[in-house]
Design an enzyme around this catalytic site. Structure first.
Site, PDB file in Angstrom:
ATOM      1  N   GLY A  71     -26.339 -52.767  27.418  1.00  0.00           N
ATOM      2  CA  GLY A  71     -27.285 -53.878  27.474  1.00  0.00           C
ATOM      3  C   GLY A  71     -26.580 -55.229  27.367  1.00  0.00           C
ATOM      4  O   GLY A  71     -26.958 -56.191  28.030  1.00  0.00           O
ATOM      5  N   THR A  72     -25.556 -55.277  26.552  1.00  0.00           N
ATOM      6  CA  THR A  72     -24.810 -56.532  26.373  1.00  0.00           C
ATOM      7  C   THR A  72     -24.227 -56.999  27.709  1.00  0.00           C
ATOM      8  O   THR A  72     -24.321 -58.174  28.060  1.00  0.00           O
ATOM      9  CB  THR A  72     -23.672 -56.312  25.340  1.00  0.00           C
ATOM     10  OG1 THR A  72     -24.269 -55.907  24.108  1.00  0.00           O
ATOM     11  CG2 THR A  72     -22.853 -57.569  25.123  1.00  0.00           C
ATOM     12  N   ASN A 151     -35.570 -56.938  18.006  1.00  0.00           N
ATOM     13  CA  ASN A 151     -34.904 -55.776  17.413  1.00  0.00           C
ATOM     14  C   ASN A 151     -34.897 -55.791  15.891  1.00  0.00           C
ATOM     15  O   ASN A 151     -34.646 -54.781  15.252  1.00  0.00           O
ATOM     16  CB  ASN A 151     -33.468 -55.647  17.933  1.00  0.00           C
ATOM     17  CG  ASN A 151     -32.665 -56.903  17.721  1.00  0.00           C
ATOM     18  OD1 ASN A 151     -33.026 -57.972  18.200  1.00  0.00           O
ATOM     19  ND2 ASN A 151     -31.582 -56.790  16.991  1.00  0.00           N
ATOM     20  N   SER A 199     -30.677 -50.277  27.647  1.00  0.00           N
ATOM     21  CA  SER A 199     -29.509 -49.601  27.072  1.00  0.00           C
ATOM     22  C   SER A 199     -29.925 -48.180  26.693  1.00  0.00           C
ATOM     23  O   SER A 199     -30.858 -47.998  25.907  1.00  0.00           O
ATOM     24  CB  SER A 199     -29.067 -50.384  25.832  1.00  0.00           C
ATOM     25  OG  SER A 199     -28.001 -49.719  25.215  1.00  0.00           O
ATOM     26  N   ALA A 200     -29.236 -47.185  27.269  1.00  0.00           N
ATOM     27  CA  ALA A 200     -29.677 -45.794  27.119  1.00  0.00           C
ATOM     28  C   ALA A 200     -29.697 -45.307  25.663  1.00  0.00           C
ATOM     29  O   ALA A 200     -30.540 -44.489  25.290  1.00  0.00           O
ATOM     30  CB  ALA A 200     -28.784 -44.879  27.954  1.00  0.00           C
ATOM     31  N   CYS A 326     -24.782 -55.083  13.657  1.00  0.00           N
ATOM     32  CA  CYS A 326     -23.524 -55.813  13.506  1.00  0.00           C
ATOM     33  C   CYS A 326     -23.526 -56.654  12.233  1.00  0.00           C
ATOM     34  O   CYS A 326     -22.494 -57.090  11.769  1.00  0.00           O
ATOM     35  CB  CYS A 326     -23.261 -56.685  14.727  1.00  0.00           C
ATOM     36  SG  CYS A 326     -24.670 -57.661  15.220  1.00  0.00           S
TER      37      CYS A 326
HETATM   38  N1  PLP Z   1     -30.372 -56.494  22.989  1.00  0.00           N
HETATM   39  C1  PLP Z   1     -31.082 -55.973  21.975  1.00  0.00           C
HETATM   40  C2  PLP Z   1     -32.451 -56.479  21.708  1.00  0.00           C
HETATM   41  C3  PLP Z   1     -30.532 -54.952  21.182  1.00  0.00           C
HETATM   42  O1  PLP Z   1     -31.241 -54.456  20.163  1.00  0.00           O
HETATM   43  C4  PLP Z   1     -29.237 -54.500  21.471  1.00  0.00           C
HETATM   44  C5  PLP Z   1     -28.613 -53.457  20.626  1.00  0.00           C
HETATM   45  O2  PLP Z   1     -28.456 -53.633  19.437  1.00  0.00           O
HETATM   46  C6  PLP Z   1     -28.540 -55.065  22.554  1.00  0.00           C
HETATM   47  C7  PLP Z   1     -29.151 -56.046  23.293  1.00  0.00           C
HETATM   48  C8  PLP Z   1     -27.170 -54.599  22.928  1.00  0.00           C
HETATM   49  O3  PLP Z   1     -27.219 -53.402  23.628  1.00  0.00           O
HETATM   50  P1  PLP Z   1     -25.892 -52.520  23.796  1.00  0.00           P
HETATM   51  O4  PLP Z   1     -25.646 -51.860  22.491  1.00  0.00           O
HETATM   52  O5  PLP Z   1     -26.210 -51.552  24.871  1.00  0.00           O
HETATM   53  O6  PLP Z   1     -24.807 -53.463  24.204  1.00  0.00           O
END
Ligand code: PLP
Length: 374
Positions: A71-72, A151, A199-200, A326
């Site tokens: 997702g990042t 989140n 993000s899977a 994190c």
């Molecule tokens: N965006 C949100 C809202 C998230 O909760 C997260 C994961 O913590 C991410 C982005 C990042 O996703 P990824 O872990 O696939 O990089």
């Protein structure tokens, strides 16, 4: 000791059927999807069937789904290309976005001459839509980036309403839907958002794979260069087993959605009722109608408990979170709660408890027992 996992907003356990699918692809379908021989064609077939399956769940076309490593990456790609290639001069976002958005925008602000404006956030963590409309009255090429489900608090943004407002003001709209994809219905024909990401590992799929939905003819350009994979938009040999696993996980999430949502909503209500009995002074950080799998609560404990609460729960085998993963284990308060709570309340212990269909009422009883012993 029974271990209790109540941190599904951070990551989820992979469904056994997904592991089975991935294992099969790894063992049998090792071809490179770009190769023209039968091994490659077989791999390409799996790749495209996965894309079609994901597109079908979201009512988009397959060509609008671009696979990424997470997702990042998808957030970084969309925001960067919007500025670099689509010549967006201004981005409106909020201070309660994920760092994958916030830190990307800080970097873009340093590198390009763009304006970043932050829409006001109410004390309950809701994005102030009236303020958004006001901010959109400027005549600059603008992209709005607001997440669907937060989140940390589980607050839900009304995607349909924000899309309508963005369209009225000729602004592009990107939504980080990492927490909602697979957990609620998203119809991309009914909701004409420009970009969303997934993000899977948030919907019982593997880590290290995600996707971006990029609406047709958006003009987005690649983040990095190399092969012609993903129509040249995302170079690099596709992680076929991850992608097939993600497609399977999304399919299962939507097949089971109604049952899982009812079950998980009941668990959340049960937790709230238990907190009301044992800690009547607790406060929900967020709106009362937050997303069904996340509950963020301010506990009526003294400040000196803040630093050790996660450690104490961990010693009892209970995994919850203080904010996004994190930030766990650090004393630095969550940047999301910092926008919502008074300085006084920010020093007190808040917990994010997030559920999946693998949880039971027993898990909640164990959490309550552990909290009582603090
Ligand atoms: N965006 C949100 C809202 C998230 O909760 C997260 C994961 O913590 C991410 C982005 C990042 O996703 P990824 O872990 O696939 O990089």
């Amino acid at each position: 000791m029974k271990k209790v996992y109540l941190d599904s907003a951070s990551t989820t356990a992979i469904r056994p059927e997904v592991i089975q699918e991935m294992t099969k692809v790894m063992a049998e379908d090792f071809g490179n999807p770009s190769s023209t021989h039968s091994f490659g064609r077989n791999a390409k077939n799996i790749l495209e069937l996965s894309r079609k399956s994901i597109a079908k769940q979201l009512n988009s076309t397959a060509q609008e789904i671009i696979f990424t490593s997470c997702g990042t990456e998808a957030n970084n790609w969309i925001l960067r290309s919007a500025v670099k290639d689509l010549k967006v001069k201004r981005i409106i976002t909020s201070k309660i976005e994920h760092h994958a958005v916030l830190y990307t925008l800080l970097a873009l602000q340093n590198e390009y001459d763009i304006q970043v404006d932050y829409v006001a956030v109410k004390p309950n963590g809701e994005v102030d839509i009236t303020d958004l409309v006001e901010l959109l009255s400027q005549e600059t090429k603008t992209l709005v980036s607001l997440m669907h489900v937060n989140n940390e608090t589980g607050n839900i943004l009304d995607l349909e309403r924000v899309v309508r407002i963005c369209k009225q003001h000729n602004a592009l709209f990107h939504s980080d839907t990492v927490q909602s994809i697979g957990k609620t219905e998203i119809d991309l024909q009914a909701i004409p958002v420009d970009f969303i990401v997934a993000s899977a590992h948030k919907f019982h799929g593997p880590k290290g794979v995600g996707f971006a939905f990029v609406r047709k003819n958006s003009g987005l350009q690649p983040l990095f260069f190399g092969g012609e994979q993903e129509k040249g938009l995302r170079a690099g040999t596709e992680a076929l087993h991850q992608i097939a696993g993600m497609a399977k996980a999304l399919e299962l999430s939507y097949t089971n959605l109604k049952t899982d949502r009812t079950y998980i909503s009941e668990l959340k209500s049960y937790l709230i009722s238990q907190l009301e009995i044992e800690f009547p002074a607790f406060v929900i950080n967020g709106t009362a109608d937050g997303f069904y799998n996340i509950l963020n609560v301010l506990l009526p404990f003294s400040e000196d408990k803040t630093a050790m609460i996660l450690f104490h729960l961990d010693m009892k085998g209970i995994a919850v979170s203080r904010g996004s993963a994190c930030q766990s284990g650090t004393i630095k308060p969550s940047h999301v709660l910092a926008e919502m709570l008074s300085n006084e309340d920010l020093k007190k212990p808040s917990l994010r408890i997030s559920f999946s269909h693998y949880n039971t009422k027993k898990d909640i009883d164990l959490l309550i027992e552990a909290l009582k012993s603090i």
